[in-house]
Scaffold this motif. Structure first.
Motif, PDB file in Angstrom:
ATOM      1  N   ASN A 619      25.498  16.317  -8.634  1.00 23.42           N
ATOM      2  CA  ASN A 619      25.038  17.534  -7.738  1.00 23.42           C
ATOM      3  C   ASN A 619      25.753  17.309  -6.258  1.00 23.42           C
ATOM      4  OD1 ASN A 619      22.876  18.554  -9.154  1.00 23.42           O
ATOM      5  ND2 ASN A 619      22.079  16.394  -9.193  1.00 23.42           N
ATOM      6  N   ASN A 620      26.271  18.308  -5.610  1.00 23.42           N
ATOM      7  CA  ASN A 620      26.716  18.385  -4.386  1.00 23.42           C
ATOM      8  C   ASN A 620      25.638  18.716  -3.283  1.00 23.42           C
ATOM      9  OD1 ASN A 620      27.900  19.325  -1.958  1.00 23.42           O
ATOM     10  ND2 ASN A 620      29.922  19.000  -2.838  1.00 23.42           N
ATOM     11  N   ILE A 621      25.119  17.634  -2.526  1.00 24.44           N
ATOM     12  CA  ILE A 621      24.237  17.684  -1.678  1.00 24.44           C
ATOM     13  C   ILE A 621      24.605  17.724  -0.205  1.00 24.44           C
ATOM     14  CG2 ILE A 621      21.826  16.932  -1.117  1.00 24.44           C
ATOM     15  CD1 ILE A 621      21.803  15.602  -3.926  1.00 24.44           C
ATOM     16  N   GLN A 622      24.518  18.793   0.571  1.00 20.93           N
ATOM     17  CA  GLN A 622      25.062  18.814   1.964  1.00 20.93           C
ATOM     18  C   GLN A 622      23.826  19.137   2.896  1.00 20.93           C
ATOM     19  OE1 GLN A 622      28.303  18.559   2.673  1.00 20.93           O
ATOM     20  NE2 GLN A 622      28.734  17.991   0.389  1.00 20.93           N
ATOM     21  N   ASN A 623      23.802  18.241   4.134  1.00 17.14           N
ATOM     22  CA  ASN A 623      22.763  18.491   5.216  1.00 17.14           C
ATOM     23  C   ASN A 623      21.393  18.467   4.331  1.00 17.14           C
ATOM     24  OD1 ASN A 623      24.847  18.663   7.389  1.00 17.14           O
ATOM     25  ND2 ASN A 623      25.456  20.477   6.246  1.00 17.14           N
ATOM     26  N   ASP A 636      12.735   9.121   4.182  1.00 16.77           N
ATOM     27  CA  ASP A 636      13.078   8.551   2.867  1.00 16.77           C
ATOM     28  C   ASP A 636      14.356   9.201   2.235  1.00 16.77           C
ATOM     29  OD1 ASP A 636      12.132   7.849   0.354  1.00 16.77           O
ATOM     30  OD2 ASP A 636      10.709   9.119  -0.127  1.00 16.77           O
ATOM     31  N   GLY A 637      14.588   8.778   0.864  1.00 15.20           N
ATOM     32  CA  GLY A 637      15.864   9.397   0.307  1.00 15.20           C
ATOM     33  C   GLY A 637      15.957  10.751   0.155  1.00 15.20           C
ATOM     34  N   THR A 638      17.167  11.364   0.134  1.00 13.41           N
ATOM     35  CA  THR A 638      17.117  12.672  -0.381  1.00 13.41           C
ATOM     36  C   THR A 638      17.095  12.900  -2.126  1.00 13.41           C
ATOM     37  OG1 THR A 638      18.630  13.526   1.601  1.00 13.41           O
ATOM     38  CG2 THR A 638      18.892  14.671  -0.481  1.00 13.41           C
ATOM     39  N   VAL A 639      17.734  11.947  -2.800  1.00  6.69           N
ATOM     40  CA  VAL A 639      17.365  11.937  -4.176  1.00  6.69           C
ATOM     41  C   VAL A 639      16.252  10.773  -4.148  1.00  6.69           C
ATOM     42  CG1 VAL A 639      18.290  11.464  -6.455  1.00  6.69           C
ATOM     43  CG2 VAL A 639      19.560  12.639  -4.732  1.00  6.69           C
ATOM     44  N   THR A 640      15.266  10.938  -4.947  1.00  7.88           N
ATOM     45  CA  THR A 640      14.172   9.774  -4.926  1.00  7.88           C
ATOM     46  C   THR A 640      13.440   9.811  -6.419  1.00  7.88           C
ATOM     47  OG1 THR A 640      12.269  10.945  -4.152  1.00  7.88           O
ATOM     48  CG2 THR A 640      13.695   9.872  -2.713  1.00  7.88           C
ATOM     49  N   GLY A 660      26.953   9.944  -9.937  1.00  2.50           N
ATOM     50  CA  GLY A 660      27.889  10.922  -9.480  1.00  2.50           C
ATOM     51  C   GLY A 660      27.686  11.925  -8.761  1.00  2.50           C
ATOM     52  N   ASN A 661      26.613  11.906  -7.778  1.00  6.14           N
ATOM     53  CA  ASN A 661      26.283  12.730  -6.881  1.00  6.14           C
ATOM     54  C   ASN A 661      27.080  12.554  -5.468  1.00  6.14           C
ATOM     55  OD1 ASN A 661      23.632  14.097  -8.291  1.00  6.14           O
ATOM     56  ND2 ASN A 661      23.224  11.885  -8.357  1.00  6.14           N
ATOM     57  N   VAL A 662      27.061  13.676  -4.710  1.00  6.89           N
ATOM     58  CA  VAL A 662      27.764  13.590  -3.458  1.00  6.89           C
ATOM     59  C   VAL A 662      26.806  13.998  -2.663  1.00  6.89           C
ATOM     60  CG1 VAL A 662      29.392  14.691  -2.018  1.00  6.89           C
ATOM     61  CG2 VAL A 662      30.141  14.160  -4.252  1.00  6.89           C
ATOM     62  N   LEU A 663      26.455  12.887  -1.478  1.00  4.62           N
ATOM     63  CA  LEU A 663      25.292  13.127  -0.464  1.00  4.62           C
ATOM     64  C   LEU A 663      25.729  13.338   0.736  1.00  4.62           C
ATOM     65  CD1 LEU A 663      23.915  11.473  -2.979  1.00  4.62           C
ATOM     66  CD2 LEU A 663      21.977  11.887  -1.614  1.00  4.62           C
ATOM     67  N   ASN A 664      25.989  14.309   1.525  1.00  4.31           N
ATOM     68  CA  ASN A 664      26.986  14.365   2.765  1.00  4.31           C
ATOM     69  C   ASN A 664      25.877  14.733   3.714  1.00  4.31           C
ATOM     70  OD1 ASN A 664      28.702  16.458   4.717  1.00  4.31           O
ATOM     71  ND2 ASN A 664      29.552  14.505   4.445  1.00  4.31           N
ATOM     72  N   ASN A 665      25.909  14.094   5.085  1.00  2.00           N
ATOM     73  CA  ASN A 665      24.916  14.246   5.950  1.00  2.00           C
ATOM     74  C   ASN A 665      23.591  14.345   5.324  1.00  2.00           C
ATOM     75  OD1 ASN A 665      26.781  13.879   8.075  1.00  2.00           O
ATOM     76  ND2 ASN A 665      27.260  16.359   7.850  1.00  2.00           N
ATOM     77  N   SER A 666      23.174  13.736   4.760  1.00  2.00           N
ATOM     78  CA  SER A 666      21.738  13.454   3.995  1.00  2.00           C
ATOM     79  C   SER A 666      21.456  12.246   3.829  1.00  2.00           C
ATOM     80  CB  SER A 666      22.130  14.092   2.394  1.00  2.00           C
ATOM     81  OG  SER A 666      22.776  15.676   2.606  1.00  2.00           O
ATOM     82  N   ILE A 702      25.284  11.356   8.440  1.00  2.27           N
ATOM     83  CA  ILE A 702      23.847  11.171   9.103  1.00  2.27           C
ATOM     84  C   ILE A 702      23.275  12.659   8.874  1.00  2.27           C
ATOM     85  CG2 ILE A 702      22.856  11.167  11.485  1.00  2.27           C
ATOM     86  CD1 ILE A 702      23.971   8.529  10.702  1.00  2.27           C
ATOM     87  N   ALA A 703      22.043  12.325   8.584  1.00  3.50           N
ATOM     88  CA  ALA A 703      20.829  13.331   8.285  1.00  3.50           C
ATOM     89  C   ALA A 703      20.398  13.562   9.469  1.00  3.50           C
ATOM     90  CB  ALA A 703      20.041  13.036   7.083  1.00  3.50           C
ATOM     91  N   LEU A 704      19.938  14.920   9.643  1.00  9.81           N
ATOM     92  CA  LEU A 704      19.211  15.275  10.931  1.00  9.81           C
ATOM     93  C   LEU A 704      17.812  14.676  11.258  1.00  9.81           C
ATOM     94  CD1 LEU A 704      19.512  19.190  11.610  1.00  9.81           C
ATOM     95  CD2 LEU A 704      20.642  17.212  12.840  1.00  9.81           C
ATOM     96  N   SER A 705      17.295  14.071   9.895  1.00 11.11           N
ATOM     97  CA  SER A 705      15.808  13.435   9.714  1.00 11.11           C
ATOM     98  C   SER A 705      15.914  11.923  10.110  1.00 11.11           C
ATOM     99  CB  SER A 705      15.153  13.934   8.351  1.00 11.11           C
ATOM    100  OG  SER A 705      16.323  13.251   7.350  1.00 11.11           O
TER     101      SER A 705
END
Length: 754
Positions: A619-623, A636-640, A660-666, A702-705
């Motif tokens: 998955n492509n996960i942005q912000n 907490d994590g974005t993927v949990t 294989g997930n991409v977590l950007n600014n998350s 960096i995630a806003l949270s």
């Protein structure tokens, strides 16, 4: 010994139950040691797919330290020891070596003995479930049917083609490669084949690591029954859990034009089709038709317009009416090429309702515009076999009216509400939502793909989205999902306070049937020392060993015998020990694929509570911001993943992979073992999480949270066991913190490395 991979009808062999009020007071957790002798290791699950050098984790029962061997034949007459990373009573971990054909086998042996169990090739196809669907122009009668026994497909010519869809793990590899085709790279693949009988071989029309599509149109041209159906790749052959029956196509429908044949009176047209044998297509004109009250589309009838911009059904009901829906039907009915506009109506009124106990509904090219106060469901689906495709769902009305009250609850105000439903195909649909996009409760075998899910709310909103099992008492399963290739968005730059406790995608469902210490296991009868919840029938639930000898094995509950005994589909293995093995009866939840999606400015994507054999991958996960703050006031994590005591019942999370997930600014990836605890800690502290793989993810920014700390991998309960955390890449801007170089893992018997 149990087979290395669950290859049975349905998503998972031993995953079928719900927890019964675990009367844990009597759970004197006696010594987990002293697993008695067994002829060979018993295998419950194996991680897959695996590249050369990756760590394979095998869950099962082993007599202490075991060894793994790469063999050139099933008897393992000639073998090479595999590099052993960790071995104990409940798992073996080793590094995979090159072996690019199906004649390679991995064998696990008890140390110092010849008692061995073959795992097959670690990258052999692992099939969870299969079904048939139409192409985008397919006939309504080709909507998905049950994938557990017989799969009936109708023959047709293009574009009315019939597709077989197969879901699981390790389904597609390029030649001489261990790099499974990622979910983001669907492609034709000749090396992935469907074999029907001895004469028909069909190459994959589309293939990824987690799904295969086969077009039967040019290969199956005559009616017949195919008792043998297998999936083959270069790493092995696996039997499909279905029998395929090809039948002749249904007769072409009679077309009736409402404006011509019934003077524009839709009520008369529906009444005529009710008393005459179909199939029919009732064609509406380029018009707006006023709907005076709820109506029924007759069996074998499709109501079709000239397009969603041309034909409108206008609904303006009083808010004081008691209507629960606008349109419904029973069997073999559908809607095509029209729009439904609801300007006003009572609370909790669905636009379209597929009733319980009915089958075969299809909506293609349908726009539903929900403008009313206390806005409700576009579709409420409770039947078996449905398609929602190429449609446009707009939930623009006010969620809570008056604004100070909570008049419309979660399920009544979600755009897509599935309850106790089976065999659904939701595709190429635009969902614009204000209250909630979807709740798929106690629903199984769902393909949800290539949709655009767009949140319209710029501020806080009342509900999230779930694939739940809230109504487990009546429907004990939530299994078999492919949530893939969707795009899910929300307006950017929102404050983190808008995201507390509103999930983008979550499983959920508190409670269960109970359990306790094993008193005896005789054949397929399991008796516990303490009783299950009275009255509630656990048939269709899963009995799983959650602690002690034999932990991790699962069985389908087939009947209840009094307060303390259940019947299961197969005997427990020889490793369980009365008085030491702890069994819980839980919902059948698992075989869920969340793969190849794009998430932007969303919140948490998670497995929460009872879950077996699920994957969150590619998955492509942005912000994405998760501000749920379960731990010490930090994000907490974005993927949990959560395994916990939930609703005063243990809910284990076993056999899941996050790859294989991409977590950007998350936020990062987090596993939470029994936190927050809801009542079990005095009698069973855990672990609730076992056998997980977090591999090959990219986490940066960096995630806003959590503006000061970069995303990490977290699993901090030392009771958690058997994690493999490896091959993850971290990026962190200058001046920000990356604790532990991104790895904050304290689990036991685990492999943790960059």
């Amino acid at each position: 010994p149990i087979a290395a991979k669950d290859r049975v009808a349905g998503p998972d062999q031993a995953s079928s139950s719900r927890m019964a009020l675990l009367t844990l007071a009597a759970l004197s957790l006696a010594a987990i040691g002293a697993i008695h002798a067994a002829p060979a290791p018993s295998i419950y699950w194996m991680s897959s797919p695996t590249r050369v050098g990756d760590t394979i984790v095998v869950a099962g029962s082993f007599s202490g330290n075991s060894t793994a061997t790469l063999c050139g034949d099933p008897a393992c007459a000639h073998g090479v020891p595999l590099p052993l990373v960790d071995a104990w009573d409940h798992s073996v971990k080793f590094a995979m070596q090159p072996c690019f054909n199906s004649s390679c086998f991995v064998s696990v042996c008890a140390q110092g003995t010849t008692s061995c169990t073959s795992l097959g090739h670690p990258n052999a196809p692992d099939i969870w479930w299969a079904t048939s669907v139409p192409g985008l122009e397919g006939k309504m009668a080709n909507t998905p049917t049950s994938s557990t026994t017989t799969l009936t497909v109708q023959l047709g010519s293009l574009p009315q083609r019939t597709l077989i869809r197969v879901f699981g793990r390790s389904l597609a590899f390029p030649h001489n490669s261990f790099d499974c085709v990622p979910a983001t790279a669907r492609q034709p693949l000749a090396s992935a084949m469907l074999q029907l009988g001895s004469t028909i071989t069909i190459p994959a029309l589309n293939a990824t690591c987690f799904e295969l599509t086969f077009d039967l149109t040019e290969y199956v041209t005559a009616p017949g029954e195919y008792l043998s159906a297998t999936i083959s790749t270069q790493y092995g052959t696996t039997k499909l859990p279905i029998v395929i029956v090809a039948s002749t196509a249904s007769p072409d429908p009679t077309v009736l034009v409402v404006d011509r044949d019934f003077s524009g009176n839709l009520t008369n047209a529906l009444a005529w089709a009710t008393v005459h044998v179909g199939p029919y297509i009732l064609v509406l004109g380029n018009n707006t038709y006023t709907v005076d009250g709820p109506f029924v589309v007759p069996n074998t009838t499709v109501l079709a317009g000239q397009g969603m911009d041309a034909t409108t059904l206008a609904v303006t009901f009083s808010e004081d009416e008691k209507y629960t829906h606008v349109i419904t039907g029973e069997n073999d009915w559908g809607l095509r090429d029209l729009q439904i506009v609801i300007t006003s109506g009572p609370a909790k009124m669905a636009a379209v309702w597929m009733q319980p106990g009915t089958s075969n509904f299809s909506a293609v090219g349908v726009r539903i515009h929900l403008l009313q106060n206390n806005v409700s469901n576009a579709f409420k689906i409770e039947g078996d076999g449905f398609e929602i495709g190429a449609s446009d769902l707009i939930q623009a009305g006010i969620c809570l009216w008056p604004p100070t009250s909570m008049n419309t609850d979660f399920m009544a105000s979600t755009t897509l509400y599935f309850h106790g439903a089976l065999n659904g195909y939701v595709h190429d649909t635009h969902v614009r939502w204000s209250c909630s996009a979807f709740d798929m409760d106690v629903t199984s075998f769902i393909i949800f793909e290539d949709n655009l899910i767009e949140c319209l709310q710029a501020g806080a909103f009342p509900h999230g989205n779930s694939v739940s099992f809230y109504d487990w008492v009546r429907h004990p399963a939530s299994q078999g999902y492919s949530y893939s290739h969707n795009t899910q968005t929300r307006p950017p730059g929102q404050p983190t306070s808008d995201w507390g406790f509103h999930e983008t995608w979550t499983t959920d469902g508190p409670g269960g049937w109970g359990g306790g210490l094993l008193s005896s296991a005789s054949g397929t009868t399991i008796t516990l020392e303490s009783g299950l919840v009275p009255v509630i029938n656990p048939t269709g639930a899963t009995a799983i060993v959650i602690s002690g000898p034999g932990v991790g094995q699962r069985r389908l509950v087939t009947a209840r015998q009094g307060l303390q005994s259940i019947e299961v589909d197969a005997p427990l293995d020889d490793y369980v020990v009365p008085g030491q093995s702890v069994i819980a009866v839980v919902a059948t939840v698992g075989a869920k694929l969340v793969t190849g999606n794009s998430f932007s400015w969303t919140s948490v994507i998670q497995l929460f509570g009872t879950t077996f054999t699920s994957v969150i991958a590619d998955n492509n996960i942005q912000n994405a911001n998760n501000a749920m703050q379960f731990y010490n006031g930090t994000a907490d994590g974005t993927v949990t993943g959560f395994g916990l005591c939930y609703g005063n019942m243990p809910q284990p999370l076993y056999f899941a992979e996050y790859t294989g997930n991409v977590l950007n600014n998350s936020n990062g990836v987090s596993l939470h073992d029994n936190a927050p605890d809801q009542g079990c800690s005095k009698t069973y502290e855990g672990p609730y999480i076992r056998w997980q793989v977090i591999r090959g993810n990219t986490i940066d920014g960096i995630a806003l949270s959590n503006p000061s700390t970069c995303g990490t991998v977290n699993a901090t309960n030392p009771l958690t066991t058997d994690l493999v955390v490896e091959g993850n890449a971290f990026g962190c801007p200058a001046g920000k913190q990356l604790p532990g170089d991104g790895l904050n893992v304290k689990a036991a018997h685990s492999v943790v490395k960059p």
